[in-house]
Design an enzyme around this catalytic site. Sequence first.
Site, PDB file in Angstrom:
ATOM      1  N   GLU A 341      28.927  82.246  38.803  1.00 43.48           N
ATOM      2  CA  GLU A 341      29.241  82.544  37.393  1.00 43.48           C
ATOM      3  C   GLU A 341      27.961  82.630  36.564  1.00 43.48           C
ATOM      4  OE1 GLU A 341      32.038  83.608  37.397  1.00 43.48           O
ATOM      5  OE2 GLU A 341      32.962  82.496  39.047  1.00 43.48           O
ATOM      6  N   TYR A 421      32.998  92.188  46.386  1.00 42.04           N
ATOM      7  CA  TYR A 421      32.044  91.080  46.397  1.00 42.04           C
ATOM      8  C   TYR A 421      31.149  91.151  47.634  1.00 42.04           C
ATOM      9  CZ  TYR A 421      35.084  88.573  43.033  1.00 42.04           C
ATOM     10  OH  TYR A 421      35.820  88.190  41.946  1.00 42.04           O
TER      11      TYR A 421
END
Length: 644
Positions: A341, A421
């Site tokens: 994050e 991803y």
Amino acid sequence: MVAALVGSSTLAGHWRWRHCIPMRSYLAALVALAATPILAVAPDPPSPILTTQDAVDVLTYAQPAVARVTHVDLDLTADFAAKEMRGTATLSIIAAPGAGEIRLDDKGLVIEQIADAQGRPLTWTVAPADTYKGAPLIVKIGSARKIVITYHSKADASALGWLPPALTAGKTKPFLFSQGQSIENRSWIPTQDSPGIRQSWTASITVPADLVAVMSGEQLTPKGEAAAGGMRRFRFRMTHAVPPYLIALAVGDLAFKSLGPRTGVYAEPATLAAAAAELDDTEHMVKAAEGLYGAYRWGRYDMLVLPPSFPYGGMENPMLTFLTPTIFTGDKANTDVVAHELAHSWSGNLVTNATWSDGWLNEGFTTYFENRIDEIVYGKERAAVLADLSWDDLQRDLKEAKPSATRLHGDPEELFGELAYNKGATFLRTIERSVGRPRWDAYLRSYFDRHAFQPQTTANFLADLRANLIRGDAALEAKLQLDRWAYQPGLPDNAVHVRSKTLGEVDGAIDQVKAGAPVSAIRFTGWGTQEWQRFLNGLPRQLPAGRLAELDGAMQLSVSPNAYVRSAWLVLAIGNRYQPAAASAEEFLPRIGRLLLIRPVYKALAGQGDWGLSIARPVYASARLQYHPVTVVSIDKILSWKPR
Ligand code: BES
Ligand code: ZN
């Protein structure tokens, strides 16, 4: 050629916009801002939009070339009884000459009135809605460049999780959180909800006096201010233009603990100390990230621990990462989520996918970058373990997905699982290995600088790479296979697979099980989340009940408090209709909302026909009432659930 075209059209667009802001009112606004001490920092000027065909967002109703929102000012009250956010959104607009209307995104909002800054009513219409995208809210703006929308969100707003006290750690106060990505914020904020239309924002949020509001921006009133009716008001601002999916709010019984000069954590008082202990590498991570790709540009980096029904592992809301509590296993084994994050503060929040078809520019870059942070903070082997596991996930997804869903640049509704991803990260790692780290890192650092606070497309990234890294080196161009990586399905043959020694040893244990060795002969000592994931996912999918019972007995898998272990174990056990797993699933599924952990379990149950469905359906019938709307949509599909 492509680069030149994209670059120049962007710039031209930018200039056009700048010219159509009446200079006098722009200056007046700046003066007004400077005169208010609390708003001494002027917001960034409107950021450019991309105008190429591949930057057209099919998931928005906005027509930014006609009129676009540059700033959102929210004044909202959280009504926990009605589960509604109510108040006003004041939008600042720039519009092309002669533009008569602005198109906004609206997903189930109840609009009461729309007026100009002087309070004169404007006319507006809402066209018929699509269940996913919502509806266009079309406002006749005339000469108005500021509009005030009086509205409220509905109780079923898809971005908002309204949790009863029972679903919190403290069990005495309710909790509210928003989750904007990808296109959910239009269910509580009437604006142009597209990642390519950046907007600065300010907000004033009024909540019951015993609760605290936090947002993904600068806190102007950390303790709140008294408001009418025994309420408390919290004010926030984000002076950078951000994509609107990054506007985030949470309200609950929250306390704060500082972790470092610019890092800290918010959590319910009951979980604050444990969370802070697991997160104490955060400051180190921020330094590591800055050392790689340049200054952290957002001021503070705080984190918020959500209740377990939060649908994601983490969400990169600027200045305030949202985190699932399932990462706290007591051993810092899952702080890769924080690294992830945090990395989005560059890839995603600074340079943003122009549309969700380019989602890999956010998630693939971030998965690569995250691993570089892990390496600096925890060493090469831990980074290799995590990269090796992500390779496993990639192989699994490539096997399960239909080929067209394995392209990096693709239909956002088709894109499969975590492919963006792991394939994206593998792509970047493959470039890194081809050109060497020093050159690659220098390139990436300059890339983030060149495109800071701007949207980005796949084509534009490749053009930038060719202009600034490859620079006409034909041999390198041929070696990299850029277009294959970006536009074709599957995995090009130059893909780099990182192997870890630690997981190699775990593979030895898997071989022992396969060869029939008793579980007591296997050395599990020192295993953490990642070793267990490799082990459980690597075991043969078909195992006899006796073997499963032996494993379960030795390792207490059915009652594991580690949610990652529990999830991987349940998938294996359910795949074999191992009966004791039923109770474990019944206990686990209702209390966790994180899709990455529960979706595979529901899938495994659904894959077992009546046996699995007879477990899944009753659990889901009650859990569904407590899950976040995002979780509900996803699990409804898996179980073919028809809400009555
Ligand atoms: N931005 C994502 C979460 C997300 C993805 C929200 C798609 C909505 C739609 C976030 O950064 C993320 O990737 N979270 C992961 C954790 C990560 C370490 C793989 C998650 O939720 O598990
Ligand atoms: Zn992410």
